[in-house]
Each structure stands twice: as structure tokens, then as C-alpha cells.
Design an enzyme around this catalytic site. Structure first.
Site: not given
Length: 387
Positions: A131, A247, A370
Site C-alpha cells: 500500500c 525486485g 511499479e
């Protein structure tokens, strides 16, 4: 003079890595691929099937083994997510987010937090959500407004997060909230159980793709979180969130790679069967050239992704920039591969039963989440210019 590079091949996988990729692809072929279209149409979140993947170690891929994880490398994770995404990019992408959250607790959590949460995350008894994004803080994540007010040995969280994968289903949320002043240094990270009083969820968003995973707003209405559930030190939340995204960007790129691989494979089968103007489509040189370009872009994407993953495993100084490069290049290239696959199928590619249009819809959002691909360019540029 012996070649120092000859002893350690840099451009091929070893036997264990090949076996890992093949085993994961077999799982995706058996469990994900036959159900992907139905899951998409029904907006079904396949928890049972994801738990089957977790039984094979895919719920905590790069989490330590002493808390139930598989203890694998970031390179191994890209192999797994690429293979899973050939079956369903949307479900593979959710699993990548789940793994990212599990790693955050493993890397930054106290021993009590690790022992309490990670066994349940690694077997996916609990799903996990990340979040960070808010209605007014997307790419400018350091401007987030969700507040964590200190109240004795607790924090009281108030605010809203947006576009949260798994929201409403997840048993755990890692939440970035403001404990101090403006900017990145005023942000801390918290572990919030899914049943915490005051936690509420919006409706499941209607989306272009990723229909096999729920996406909702998460509302915090004076949610009390014990100080012991703060992840890392106060003020370290933004750093923790950004380190996880290195990642996460590799993983989402790997999911694009798997989707594009599936699209190419569907295209190769189609052009060998479909006839037009008295010939099979694979006999037309123009289409041969298109297929060659698709395969080349796919292989270039795979090579850059694995280079970036190896750099992150070795904690190279330029790992963050390489992860951004890979995320931008792979997600852009693989979306275009999927789009070209749809074009090769003609009108059939536009029909849901062929599975191509779903791949196109699922991969499109990978260029946004992302960190948008524009932000990836910014990260790379700052690295080049020393800023």
C-alpha cells in the site's frame, strides 16, 4: 592465458535453473493456462490455485528458509514469474506483489514479525498487499498524505490508498504512512492485519485487464497499529518501499516476458495452420520477418532482465538503474510483441477465446505500475548524470 570468463557462463542457465523454469512452466500449463480465460471473465481470484503454487515454494521465493521461504535468488524469481505468466500474467503479477511484501518483512522486520507473519505468507494462507499509491500520490510517492499519528505505544492510521492489488482479500497489508514532516524522510512502514478495526475497502475496480485479481481502494479510519507492528525504524518507510520496488520491477518485467512468450507461441501455431491466398501464413516472408523481430525483441528483453536480476543479487552499485532499464525495456517490448501477435491473428486475435486479447490487456498495465516507464527513464537519467 586462461579466459577467466570461461569457467562461469554468463549467458546461459545452469541445470538447476533450467529445471526450475521447466517445472514452473509445467505447473503453469497444467493449473493456470486452462483456467485463465474463465478467471478473467468471472473476475475470479484463484486463491486455491495460488496456494498450490505456494506448496512448490512460490509464496516466498526469496524469503529465508528458516521462516518457510525458498531462499532463492532474484534471478531464479524472474524464471519463476516468466513461467507462471505464460499461464496467466494477471495471477503471476499478483504473486509477484505478494512475494515483494513477504521480502520486505523478511528483510526489515524484527524476528518476532518474521516468525509471526512469514510462515503464513510463504504458504499463502494469508495473501499480502503493498500500500503506497494514493489518489494524489502516484509517481510522486513521497508526497503521500496517509497519516500515522503516535498515541502512546500505538500509531493511529488515517487516509486512503488506491489501486491496491488483493485489497479486500489479503490478510496483511504493508502500509506506507506519514509519521513526520513532508518528504521521503517523514514516511514509515507498518504491518496492518486484514481484520484490523477501521480498515475498509472500496468496490472492486472495473479494469482493462488484470481481472483475475481484485483491485480496490483501502481506507484507514483511525486504524490502531501497535508500535511493534512498525516495519523498520520510524522514518525509514520510503527507503523500504523503494528497495522493494527494485525486485518488484524485475518481477513485473518477468511477467511481461511470460505473457509475450505465450503470445509468440500462439502466433507460431496459428501461422502454421491458417491459410490465405493459397498458402499457409508461415510461407509469407513479410510474416516470417515479423515473427523474427518478435523473437529477437523477446530474447533481448530476457537477456537484459537476467542481467539486471544478477546485478541485484550481487548488490552492484548500478543495480537500481539496471532494474529500471529492464522494467522499461521489457514491459514496452513485450506489450508490443503481444500487440503484434494480435495483429497476426487478424480478427480472431480480437476474440476472447483465442487468449491473445487478454494477454494484451493484462500486459498494458505493466508499463504503468511499479513505477511508470517515464519514471524508469528518470531513474536511469539521474544515474547517468549523477543526480
Amino acid at each position: 592465458m586462461p579466459d577467466p570468463c570461461a569457467a562461469a557462463p554468463q549467458f546461459s542457465l545452469d541445470e538447476e535453473q533450467v529445471a526450475l523454469a521447466e517445472a514452473t512452466r509445467a505447473f503453469a500449463d497444467d493449473i493456470f493456462a486452462p483456467n485463465a480465460l474463465a478467471w478473467d471473465e468471472a473476475k475470479h481470484f484463484p486463491i486455491v490455485e495460488m496456494r498450490k503454487a505456494a506448496e512448490l515454494g512460490m509464496g516466498g521465493i526469496y524469503v529465508a528458509e528458516n521462516v518457510g521461504g525458498s531462499g532463492l535468488s532474484r534471478l531464479a524469481a524472474t524464471l519463476i514469474f516468466e513461467a507462471l505468466a505464460t499461464g496467466c500474467p494477471a495471477v503471476a503479477a499478483y504473486m509477484s506483489i505478494h512475494n515483494m511484501v513477504a521480502w520486505m518483512i523478511d528483510a526489515y522486520g524484527s524476528d518476532e514479525q518474521r516468525q509471526r507473519w512469514l510462515p503464513h505468507l510463504c504458504d499463502m494462507e494469508f495473501c499480502a498487499s503493498y500500500c503506497l499509491t494514493e489518489p494524489s500520490a502516484g509517481s510522486d510517492a513521497a508526497a503521500l498524505k496517509t497519516r500515522a499519528r503516535r498515541d502512546g505505544d500505538h500509531y493511529v492510521l488515517s487516509g486512503q490508498k488506491l489501486f491496491i492489488s488483493g485489497a479486500g482479500v489479503s490478510g496483511l497489508y504493508v502500509v506506507m504512512a506519514r509519521t513526520g514532516g513532508e518528504g521521503a524522510n517523514g514516511i514509515s512502514a507498518f504491518i496492518v492485519p486484514g481484520d484490523a478495526p477501521g480498515l475498509a475497502f472500496g468496490v472492486n475496480e472495473r479494469k482493462m485487464g488484470w481481472n483475475a485479481q481484485p483491485t480496490r481502494a483501502v481506507n484507514f479510519e483511525d486504524v490502531r497499529v501497535p508500535e511493534t507492528d512498525r516495519l523498520g525504524s520510524e522514518g525509514a518507510g520510503f527507503k523500504i518501499a523503494m528497495s522493494a520496488l527494485d525486485g518488484g520491477r524485475l518481477n513485473i518485467a518477468a511477467c511481461s516476458l511470460g505473457g509475450a512468450q505465450a503470445a509468440l507461441e500462439k502466433s507460431l501455431r496459428y501461422v502454421k495452420e491458417r491459410r490465405a491466398f493459397g498458402k499457409r501464413l508461415d510461407e509469407f516472408q513479410a510474416l516470417q520477418f515479423r515473427l523474427a523481430d518478435m523473437a529477437t525483441e523477446l530474447e533481448a528483453s530476457r537477456t537484459l532482465l537476467r542481467r539486471a536480476a544478477a546485478a541485484l543479487d550481487r548488490q552492484e552499485a548500478n543495480a537500481t538503474a539496471l532494474c529500471a532499464m529492464a522494467k522499461r525495456f521489457v514491459t514496452d517490448s513485450c506489450f508490443e510483441i503481444a500487440n503484434q501477435a494480435l495483429q497476426l491473428h487478424g480478427g480472431y486475435g480480437y476474440l476472447s477465446e483465442f487468449g491473445i486479447e487478454k494477454i494484451v490487456r493484462d500486459l498494458r498495465v505493466h508499463q504503468i505500475l511499479e513505477g511508470t516507464n517515464e519514471i524508469m527513464r528518470l531513474i536511469v537519467a539521474r544515474s547517468l548524470l549523477g543526480r
